[in-house]
Design a protein around this motif. Sequence first.
Motif: not given
Length: 611
Positions: A11, A71, A397, A427-428, A430-432, A435, A437-438
């Motif tokens: 995280r 991630t 996710q 792409q995914i 370092d995302t929580d 998020s 974004d994923h």
Amino acid sequence: MKICICTTPIRPDPTDFPPLGSLAIIQSLRKIGIEAFFFNIDFLRPSTEEIKAYFSLHQFDVVGISAVVSTAYSYTKWLSSIIRESRNSTTIISGGNLSASAEILLRKTDIDVCVVGDGEFIILDLIRKIQDHHHDEQKKYLDEVKGICYLNQQNDFKFTGYGAKPDASEIEHPDYSILAKDGSLAHYLPPIEPEHDENNSTLDTAPRRSATVIATKGCVARCTFCHRWEKGYRARPLENLKHHIHHLINDYGVTDITFGDENFGADKELTRGLALEMGKLKLSWIAAGVRARTVNLEDLKLWKENGCKAIYFGIESGSQKILDIMEKKATVQENINALKWTAEADLDTIVQLVIGMPGEDDLTINETIDFLKNISKGIKGWHESPPSGSISINYAQALPGTPLYEFARENNFIGNSIDLEENYLIQISDTDAYSEDHFINYTGLPTLKILAWRPLILAKLDAHHYIHNLNNEQLPLYKVFGYYIGILLAKLNIKLLQLNPSFLEGSDKNYRPGYFNIQNHLMLAPLLLNKYTKLAFTPLLLVIVAIWRGKSASRALGLMIEFLLWKVGITHSKLVAAPNKSLRKVIKIQSIGEEEGDENAKQMLPLRLGR
């Protein structure tokens, strides 16, 4: 043999959940006389130069990287290259859930071996083999180690089958002295702020400290979005747990316990005995990961009487269709009952939802909104403040080793090649979970509409709360606009009593990171409280979401154009047949590689299937 076990950041800020996997491996290695180094990168957050210097200085024979979530891929790839540069002969091992992507790790990074599943016994067998055969450059001995993946001399991917795992009585509790050595003990056993009464007077000045305890391992369910290495469910012996809790109290001054199980409460006898012990010790405690269908009112009252403060369920959805696609093996009514009984037992909770699964649409979202309205009168505290403060909503996710991930692969949302899968993992990275974004849009609906679902749910639920508290009266137009002007002035640090937005107390929340995703809901609820502004609610919501989530003018414009094209019947959104049953029954993973005779695909099959 010189060995290091290191963590990876999962995280933006260091997690306060103890690195239990790393500690278990370190404690296991002691059984064969090895005191491994522990490099807790997640907590320490060292610079690139500090990491390079650490591995150059120590010249480890073996480094184990604990990548507990998928991630962590990008960081694991980078870290393995740093370790390789420091000493070319170092054997680099990865463990944790990221090993569900073992073939990608072995072909695209400097990882030599992936440990699959619980590693306490596997690591002992593996290290012994490395010690005995360190001159064997072909590493044929790896075939003799169960529970690992590697590439052989012909560059073929090999999975040796699942290895042995500790039974319930053999699972060791964490040795917190390991954490004391690097100064992280207070982070994982944090002090708790004293409680205050309504006059802000301290209720109890005695120092308090919290700890995480795992009473059971595994889960009785197999949710299609959840990755698991565990097969079955293991409950630790009650006397074992009592001994550990007494140790935490006597040696570390722990007063509060969080049970961090995946499935707390499924073993009724253990849970009852544990609750009585917590009451006897006068400990305050929280139970996470509780399944709605495993509790009843009698149990919850017993928990409350013995110090329990809150319990958290994976409710996930208010739509039976989506619960079935998730394979929750729970009904909407069972979720309603669990939340109702939680309120009757005077326990706090946070309703956790997962939206955006394949098959999700406006109808299922409205079913979830109706579900939340239905339970809103019963949830503790919801009649006092906006319910959005007690709801955590994440978008689904796709994680490797789950039916959801395989659904995404089979329908070309991710792709079937090693390169395309790696691109997705990057792409995914370092995302929580909170998020967006994923998020992969499987629905065939425009992305803007999907991104608007979360604020829509929260705004509608809070509006329902306010209407109920206002005795079904509409909010005058001047108060609606006054609210937004007051918010704007407050942000500019200009205070005007007449425009103080506190009449909707609690609605302007700040985002809170961590285990739960409780967010500001864009302060849209007031627009639903006036008949005129309510007419403009939907277009205004879409514009705000496009700007807020678009993150750039071009992206925001693209989201709005895609929505408008869909609205007039011209759509380029990828449409996939919506499932109406568990994703596990929809995907064709069982046949992967069989028709074409792809041996690598056959070797990966058990990892893709999960447990």
